[in-house]
Design a protein around this motif. Structure first.
Motif, PDB file in Angstrom:
ATOM      1  N   ASN A 164       0.829  -1.220   0.000  1.00 23.58           N
ATOM      2  CA  ASN A 164       0.000   0.000   0.000  1.00 23.58           C
ATOM      3  C   ASN A 164       0.858   1.263   0.000  1.00 23.58           C
ATOM      4  OD1 ASN A 164       0.803  -0.384   2.699  1.00 23.58           O
ATOM      5  ND2 ASN A 164      -0.941   0.781   3.457  1.00 23.58           N
ATOM      6  N   ILE A 165       2.082   1.170   0.514  1.00 26.06           N
ATOM      7  CA  ILE A 165       3.006   2.311   0.423  1.00 26.06           C
ATOM      8  C   ILE A 165       3.601   2.371  -0.995  1.00 26.06           C
ATOM      9  CG2 ILE A 165       5.146   3.321   1.321  1.00 26.06           C
ATOM     10  CD1 ILE A 165       2.948   3.326   3.384  1.00 26.06           C
ATOM     11  N   LEU A 166       3.982   1.238  -1.492  1.00 29.19           N
ATOM     12  CA  LEU A 166       4.613   1.205  -2.812  1.00 29.19           C
ATOM     13  C   LEU A 166       3.673   1.717  -3.898  1.00 29.19           C
ATOM     14  CD1 LEU A 166       6.572  -2.180  -2.626  1.00 29.19           C
ATOM     15  CD2 LEU A 166       7.500   0.139  -2.538  1.00 29.19           C
ATOM     16  N   GLU A 167       2.389   1.387  -3.775  1.00 27.20           N
ATOM     17  CA  GLU A 167       1.495   1.868  -4.830  1.00 27.20           C
ATOM     18  C   GLU A 167       1.396   3.398  -4.794  1.00 27.20           C
ATOM     19  OE1 GLU A 167      -2.651   0.781  -4.712  1.00 27.20           O
ATOM     20  OE2 GLU A 167      -2.784   1.019  -2.564  1.00 27.20           O
ATOM     21  N   LYS A 168       1.652   3.974  -3.606  1.00 28.51           N
ATOM     22  CA  LYS A 168       1.657   5.439  -3.549  1.00 28.51           C
ATOM     23  C   LYS A 168       2.910   6.013  -4.192  1.00 28.51           C
ATOM     24  CE  LYS A 168      -1.820   5.815  -0.149  1.00 28.51           C
ATOM     25  NZ  LYS A 168      -2.127   5.245   1.174  1.00 28.51           N
ATOM     26  N   ILE A 169       3.993   5.301  -4.125  1.00 28.05           N
ATOM     27  CA  ILE A 169       5.196   5.750  -4.826  1.00 28.05           C
ATOM     28  C   ILE A 169       4.922   5.780  -6.336  1.00 28.05           C
ATOM     29  CG2 ILE A 169       7.620   5.215  -5.323  1.00 28.05           C
ATOM     30  CD1 ILE A 169       7.151   6.159  -2.450  1.00 28.05           C
ATOM     31  N   ILE A 170       4.293   4.713  -6.825  1.00 20.60           N
ATOM     32  CA  ILE A 170       3.917   4.691  -8.245  1.00 20.60           C
ATOM     33  C   ILE A 170       3.054   5.899  -8.585  1.00 20.60           C
ATOM     34  CG2 ILE A 170       2.613   3.437 -10.022  1.00 20.60           C
ATOM     35  CD1 ILE A 170       3.374   0.827  -8.687  1.00 20.60           C
ATOM     36  N   LYS A 171       2.088   6.138  -7.738  1.00 19.37           N
ATOM     37  CA  LYS A 171       1.105   7.195  -7.995  1.00 19.37           C
ATOM     38  C   LYS A 171       1.713   8.594  -7.931  1.00 19.37           C
ATOM     39  CE  LYS A 171      -2.907   9.152  -5.583  1.00 19.37           C
ATOM     40  NZ  LYS A 171      -3.695   9.004  -4.341  1.00 19.37           N
ATOM     41  N   ASP A 186       0.914   7.382   4.267  1.00 13.63           N
ATOM     42  CA  ASP A 186       1.020   8.280   3.124  1.00 13.63           C
ATOM     43  C   ASP A 186       2.344   9.032   3.171  1.00 13.63           C
ATOM     44  OD1 ASP A 186      -0.435   8.801   0.913  1.00 13.63           O
ATOM     45  OD2 ASP A 186      -1.933  10.057   1.869  1.00 13.63           O
ATOM     46  N   PRO A 187       3.241   8.771   2.209  1.00 13.36           N
ATOM     47  CA  PRO A 187       4.502   9.521   2.219  1.00 13.36           C
ATOM     48  C   PRO A 187       4.254  11.005   1.950  1.00 13.36           C
ATOM     49  CG  PRO A 187       4.311   8.186   0.227  1.00 13.36           C
ATOM     50  CD  PRO A 187       3.156   7.807   1.103  1.00 13.36           C
TER      51      PRO A 187
END
Lengths: 448, 448, 448, 448
Positions: C176-183, C218-219
Motif C-alpha cells: 500500500n506504500i509502494l502503490e503510492k510511490i507509483i502514484k 502516506d509519504p
C-alpha cells in the motif's frame, strides 16, 4: 533508515503464543496419555493430549516424576529384537521401505512422543524444564541417562544455531527480560536493579543474549562486555560503582567478563562459542577502534586443584595452609597474605591451566576448556583480580585473560580440537614452565 | 494498546541473517567437504565447510547432483553390521553408554551432516531447496528415497508446529512476500497485482500464512478466505472483479477457497490442518458474526475417475462421451451441456467422494483425504461451481464444500482416523446412495 | 543487534488510529457545527463535532465547498476593530493578561477551529486534503488566500522537521506504500510494478521518504537515488531495464534522479532540503565508497524560456524553429536534429540557469531555485540526457547535475540565501558566459 | 494475526533521532544566536543555530536564564505600533497580502523562534524542559507570563490529541520507561521496582500512558487502573502487597486510582480527559465483563478548606481541633478518632465538593474540576480510604469515587461546561444537603 518491518510483525505472533496454556485433565493418567498420544493419528486430538501431559507433569510429586521418567526410559525404549531383525532385512535389501522400517525402529518411541508434545504452543520451554527435572534425578537414577540422551538429541536439533536470535540487552529492554538477567547471572552476581543498570546502560558496557523463537521471554545464554583501554586485570575495577564512563570510540579492547548459561535443561547444547563469535562480529562493525577481544575469566577449579595437588600438600615455595589462609582472608577482608603470594599463585595457576590434564588429555579447568575450544589462547593471569568472597574461595582471587585473536582463531581451534594443544602467550608459557620445573625438581628431591 | 514490542525487536535479527552468504571454495570437493564436516570437532571451521557445501551444491550440474545424492545415500548410510552388534550389546546391558553407542549407530551419518550444515545462517531454506532437487530425482533413482526419508525426518522436527509463525497477509504486507503469494497460488491462479489486491485488500477477504523463523521471507503455506453470507456454490462469484464488498460484520460464513503449499521441499511435512485451525480461531475471535466455516474445494480427481470407472465407460444415465464434451465445452465456452448433466454429475461426484476408496480404505480424492482427515464433513456438492478451463477439465466444473463444524471436529477426526468413516450431510449421503444404487442395479443388469 | 523495540510497539498505536472514521450527521449544517465547535468547552463533544465536520466536508458539492471556504474566510476572520483596541491596551500595559487578550484576538478563529478538528483521530490527513481542495479554488477566489495562509501556518507547525519520520522504501515495503510511490512519482513516471521494482530492489538503487506520525500510510515526499560510478549524463541509462547492477561498494557517486512531493495540500511546507540532508547522511554512513552527491535534474522551464526569449525568436546561432523541431523529434523519434544543436542548447541552458532571474533576483527555474537554495552548485549540463517525450518537450532533452559538495553546502547556501549568488563549476560558468557574450553582441548588433 | 508491521519500522526512526545532540558554540551569545536564527533564510545553518541555542540554554546560570527569558519577553514581543497600522491596512483592504502582513506582525517573534529551534532533532523535549524552567520563574517575574503564553500556545498545537500515542505500560515495557513511571507517580508514591511490578504485572492491574512521537522515551501522562469487583473504598486495599489477584473476567469495575502528569513543562496542555476516554474504550473492548468505570480519587483541598471554613473554626457537630487531631493520628498511627468522625467528615467532604465554589462558580477542588469537566459524576465518598500520612494530612483519609457513566458523559459534560452543574448520586446529594442545612441552621443560630 534500516530495512523491513515485516519481520517485527512476524514475531508479534510469537508473543501471542508464548504462554503455555494449561489443560484440564480428562481422567487419563499421564502414562495413558503418552500411550494415546504416540498411538494417535493426526493432530487434532494430539494437541489436547500434549497439553494435558505437560500440565500433568507440572503437578507430579517427586515420586511421580521418578515413575514418569522410569516409564519413558523403560517402556518407550528401543525394541532391540525388532531392531536386529530390521537391520538384517535392510542389510539384505537396501530399499527405501526396509530403510524406513529400520529407522523407525531405531529411534526410541520417547523421541517421537517428545516431538508430538512439542507441537503444543509454548511446549518447548516446558520440555526444557522437564529435562532440568530429569537432570536432578540422574545421579540417583543413572538409567535415566538414556532418556536424557534423547532430550539432548532433540534439543540439539531444535536449538540449532541457525534458529537462534541474537539480541542486545540494554536499559531499554523489557523489565521481564532484565529480571532474568539478574536471576541467571552465574559468574558475578547482580545485586539489584541499580547494579544491573551499571552493566547494561553505560555507553562502554554491552550485554548480548541468544533467544529461541519458541521461548522469546527467556534468554538461553548471555555475555557481559566492557569496552576499555588496555587488557584489564581486575573485575572489581570493571564493576566499580563510581568508575568513569569511557567514550566507546576511545576503547581499544572488548572484555567478555561474564558468560552465563540460563537454561539448566539445555545442558550439553552449546551456544557460547556462537554467541562470542556473533558479538565479536557486531562489535567490530559498530566500534571500529576496538582491536582486542579478550575475556577476564574465573579459574573455578584452581583452589580445588591446589588442595588436591602436591603443591598444596607440600606447601612448598611459599604455599602455606591455603584453605586457612583463604578463609581468614575472606573473614578479615585482609588480603595482604594472598597478595604476598601473587608470584607463586600465578605460577601455580599457569601450571594448572596449561599443564594439568584430565584422562582425555583436556585441561582440568572447564572455563579453560570452553575458551580454548573456541580458538582462544591464554593471554595473561592476574592475582588479586577478583577479590569477592567467591573469587577468593575458588581461585585465591586469580583470574585469567583468554585472548580471541581473530587471525588465529581457526588455527588455535583446530590445534586444540585435534591435539589438545594449549596456546598461550610467552609470559604465561614461562610461568607454566617455571611451575613445572619447580614441581619436577621437588618431586626429584622427594625421590618420587 | 497491545502488549510488548521486545519481540518485534527480537525478530529484527532474523532479517539480518536471512540471506545465505555464499562461500568461496578452498579446493576440496563437495564430498570431501562432507567428510571433513562430519569428522570435525567444534563449530569454528564447521560453519565455513557448511557454507561451502551449500554453495557448491548450488553450482552442481544435473549429473553432479545425482552423484552427490548417491554419495549421501550409499556412503552416509547406516552400518548395519555395527548396528546389529550394538543392538546386541544394548540388549545385554541397558546402560546409558551402550544406549548412546546404539543410537549413534542407528542414525545414518547424513542426518548429522544435514544438522551441521543447518548451523549456517540461512541454511534452512537452502536445505529445503536441496530436497526439492532430490524429489525430482526420486522416480529415476528410487534408492534416493532413503536419503529423502532423512530429510523428511529432520524437517518434521525443525518445522514442528510449535515453531511456526502464523501471519495475516494483506495489502500492507511487504511486496516481496506478496509476489510469492502470486507465485505459489496453486488452486486458482492469481493473474497480476490487481488480482492479488482483490484477494487480500477488501474487508471481506482474508489471507493467512505460516512462516518459519529461519525462512522469514518465504511462506510455507497459505490459505485464502472469503467472508460471505450463506455457503457459496461458485468460485467465480467469489473471485469476480466487480462484486460488491460485504461488511464483515454482516457475514455469517468464512469460506476457505484456496490452500496452497509453497515449498516443494517440505512435501510430507503437514501444515494445512494447523493453519486451518489457527485461522478458525482467529476469525472466531475477530468476527463474532461468523458461525460457519466451510471450504469451496476442487475435486481434482473426479474426471480421471469418471473416465476410468464404469460410469464413464457405460455412459449410463446421461453420461455421454465425457472427454469430448469437456473439451468442447472449454473450447466453445458453451457449458450448457455440462449444466444439463448437473444432477447426474453431482451424484457421480458424491459417489466418488463418499464411496470410492483406495487399497488403504481411504477416499480416492486427495483434497477429500486432507479435509476429512482434519475432521471436516462433506457438506454439499455444486455443479457449475468452477467454470475455468482447469475446473472444467478436472471435475466438469464441480466443487465441494467441506464443513468444519467446531463441535464435531474431534469426533469426525477420530472416526475418520480410526475407521476411515466419511461424514457427510444428509443430502450428500442421499446423492451418494442414489449413485451407488444405480450403479449396483446396472451391474446387476449387466450380470456382473 | 540494534537497540530497543519499544518504539515499534509505540507506533503500533499509530496504525490503530490511522483511519478517519466517518460520523453520522445530527442535523446541524457544517457551518453550525463549526460555530458550535469553536464555542464548545472541553473535548468530549468536540470530537464528535470535528468528525462530523470532516465527514460533511467530504460530501460537499463544488458550490458547497466554495460556500464553506467563504464562511471560513469571512466569518472566521480577525476582528480588526477589536484587535486595534487590544493592541492599544497592551501597548499601555504590557501584562500577561492584556497580552493574552491581544494574541487571542490576533489569530483568526479558523486557526483554532482547525486545531480542534485536528484532535480527531485521522484528521490530519483529512485537513491536508481539505487544503488541496482550497488550493484548486484560489485562482477564482483569491480572497481564500487568507484562509490558505492559516492552513499553511498550521501545517508548518504540525509538519515541523522534528516530527518527520525518514524511511527507506524498498521491495520489502508494504504494497500500500509502494502503490503510492507509483502514484506520486512526478518526474519520471513509473509504468508498473516491474518498473517500480527496478527502482527500489537492486542493490545499487535507493528510495527514501518522509512520513508524519499522523499519516503513517502516506509519504510526504520521496527521493530516488542511483549509486553509480561517475557523474551520469542520461536518465534513460539510469532507468534502463537491462542495465548491469553495480555492487554498491564499487560506486563512488550517489545520484538523486527524482524528487517528488506527494501531498498537494502541503504546498509551501518544505521537506526536500531536509530529506536530501538525511539521505546524504545515511548514505555516507552506509556506503563508505561514495564521495560525490549529485542530482540528475530536469530543467522544466527551459523550452518555455527559449520560446519567449530573444534566443528562440531570433533563431540565432543555430536556433531554428524550436517548437517545430521538438514536436517533429518526438513524433519521428529522430533526435538527430536536437543532437546537432547540443553545443548551442547547453549554452542556452547555462544562460537560463545561471544568468536569467525573476523580479526578486532569483533563478527562473524552480528546480534550480530548490537545489541552489539547499546549498548545491550547478555542476554540469547534458544534452540528450532525457529523451522521453516529456524531457524533449520541456527542455529539448537537456538535464543538469546539481552537486552537493559537503564541505561547501553551508557557504553556498548562505551566499545564495543572502545575495542570490549562483555557484557553478568552471565549465558551466564558461558556457553561461559564452551565451551571455553572444547574446550581448547580438543585442548590440540589433541596436538593442 | 494483527495487521501491518511497516509502522513499527517507521517508528524505528524515532529512536535514531531521539537524543538531542549537543553542539559546540561558535562564539555567539545565546541572544545573538536567537537574532541570527530568526533572521536566517533556509534550514541549513538554522539547524546548527537551533542546536547551539539549546546547548547554551542548558548551561545557563540562574541569572542567565532570567536574562534569556527577559530577552524573549521584551525583545521578541509584538510591535504594537506596527500591529495597529497593519490592522488598519487590513481593515481597509482585506487581501491575502494585507492579511499576511497582519498575521506576521500579530505573532510575537519568539513563537517563530521556538518553531525554528524545534526543527532540530530531539528539540521538542528540550523546549518542554525550557518551559519548566520558565514556570519556576513566573512568580518572581510575572511579565514572563507573556512568553509562557506563547510556549503554551505552541505546545497546544504540537501536542494535539491527534498526534499522541496511547500505550499500555506493563512488566514487558522497557526499564527506562518503567523507571520514569516510578519517578513521575504523583498520587500514591511507588517505593521500588517490586512496588512497580505489583501495579503493572498482575492480570487485574493496568497502566496506560500517552507518548508523543518526538519524545518516545518520556511519557506525558499515565493512569493506573485496578480491575475489581464492586466500587472500592480503600486505596490501601488496592495497593496491598499480599492481596489476591483477580481473574480479569471476574471483574465488573475498572478503578482509575492514580493519574499523573509527567511533564511540568506541559502545564495547561490537557491530556487526562483523552487518556481516560481511550482507556475506557480499550478496556471495554478487552474485558467484556467490566461495566463500571470509576475513580478512587484524593480530595487534595479538603483539609485546607476545613481549616479555613466555619466548619473547622466552629468545631461544630463533632469537629474538634482538626489540625491537632490529624497530626496526632499520623504520629500515633491511631486513626480511631478520625473513624469516629466519619459521618461528619463525609458530610463536610460532600459539602466541599458539591456546594463550595470559587469566584468563577467552579468547584474548589482541582481533582473534582478535572473529573466533572470530563463528564463524570460524584458517586460516593469514603472515610478511612487513604490512611497514608499524605492521605490523612490532606483529607483526613477521605477519598471520592467519580463515576464515568458512559451513557451520560456527554450530558454531564455539557451541563458542567455550560452551567457548572455538579452531578452526583442521590447519596452524595443527601450528604451535601445535610451539611448545607446544618451549616445554614448554625449560621442562623449564630445570627449570621
Amino acid at each position: 533508515m534500516n530495512r523491513s518491518g515485516f519481520f517485527y510483525d512476524l514475531l508479534s505472533t510469537l508473543f501471542e503464543r508464548t504462554d503455555f496454556a494449561r489443560a484440564k485433565g480428562d481422567g487419563r493418567s499421564i502414562t495413558e496419555l503418552c500411550e494415546d498420544l504416540i498411538a494417535s493419528q493426526g493432530e487434532v486430538s494430539g494437541d489436547n493430549m500434549g497439553r494435558q501431559i505437560l500440565t500433568r507433569f507440572s503437578e507430579l510429586t517427586p515420586d511421580g516424576e521418578i515413575e514418569f521418567f522410569n516409564y519413558l526410559t523403560e517402556h518407550m525404549d528401543i525394541d532391540t529384537g525388532r531392531l536386529q531383525t530390521l537391520a538384517a532385512s535392510y542389510q539384505a535389501e537396501r530399499s527405501p521401505e526396509t530403510f524406513a522400517s529400520l529407522v523407525a525402529a531405531a529411534e526410541p518411541k520417547r523421541q517421537e512422543l517428545l516431538r508430538r508434545i512439542n507441537r503444543v504452543q509454548g511446549a518447548t520451554g516446558e520440555l526444557v524444564k522437564m529435562r532440568s527435572r530429569l537432570l536432578r534425578l540422574l545421579k540417583d537414577h543413572p538409567s535415566f541417562g538414556r532418556t536424557d540422551l534423547d532430550f539432548q538429541h532433540l534439543f540439539g536439533s531444535w536449538f540449532n544455531r541457525g534458529f537462534l536470535l541474537p539480541r542486545r540487552i540494554h536499559w531499554q529492554s523489557p523489565a521481564n527480560i532484565l529480571e532474568k538477567i539478574i536471576k541467571y547471572e552465574a559468574v558475578h552476581a547482580i545485586d539489584d536493579w541499580d547494579d544491573l543498570r551499571r552493566r547494561v546502560e553505560p555507553a562502554d558496557r554491552r550485554c548480548y543474549a541468544f533467544f529461541h523463537p519458541a521461548m522469546p521471554d527467556d534468554p538461553l545464554i548471555f555475555v557481559e562486555v566492557a569496552l576499555v583501554r588496555g587488557v584489564p586485570n581486575s573485575v572489581q575495577a570493571i564493576l566499580a560503582e563510581n568508575r568513569e564512563i569511557l567514550n566507546p570510540e576511545s576503547a581499544d579492547t572488548a572484555v567478555f567478563y561474564s558468560i552465563s548459561n540460563c537454561q539448566t535443561g539445555l545442558r550439553g547444547v552449546s551456544f557460547g562459542n556462537s554467541l562470542i563469535k556473533q558479538v565479536v562480529e557486531d562489535l567490530r562493525a559498530e566500534v571500529k577502534s576496538i582491536t582486542t577481544f579478550v575475556t577476564l575469566s574465573p579459574i573455578p577449579g584452581l583452589n580445588r586443584w591446589l588442595r588436591q595437588s602436591h603443591a598444596a600438600q607440600a606447601g612448598a615455595a611459599g604455599g602455606g595452609d591455603l584453605e586457612a589462609a583463604v578463609e581468614s582472608a575472606i573473614e578479615t577482608g585482609d588480603l595482604a597474605g594472598l597478595r604476598d603470594q601473587a608470584p607463586w599463585l600465578r605460577r601455580q595457576a599457569a601450571d594448572y591451566l596449561v599443564n594439568q590434564k584430565d584422562r582425555h588429555g583436556m585441561p582440568l579447568d572447564p572455563v579453560a576448556r570452553f575458551h580454548l575450544g573456541n580458538g582462544a589462547m591464554i593471554h595473561d593471569i592476574h592475582a588479586a583480580a577478583d577479590l569477592s568472597p567467591n573469587g577468593v574461595r575458588q581461585s585465591c582471587g586469580l583470574m585469567v585473560n583468554y585472548l580471541y585473536d581473530l587471525k588465529k582463531i581457526s588455527q588455535f581451534h583446530e590445534g586444540f580440537a585435534e591435539n589438545h594443544t594449549v596456546f598461550t602467550s610467552r609470559e604465561v608459557r614461562a610461568l607454566a614452565d617455571a611451575a613445572a620445573a619447580n614441581s619436577n625438581s621437588r618431586k626429584a628431591k622427594n625421590g618420587a
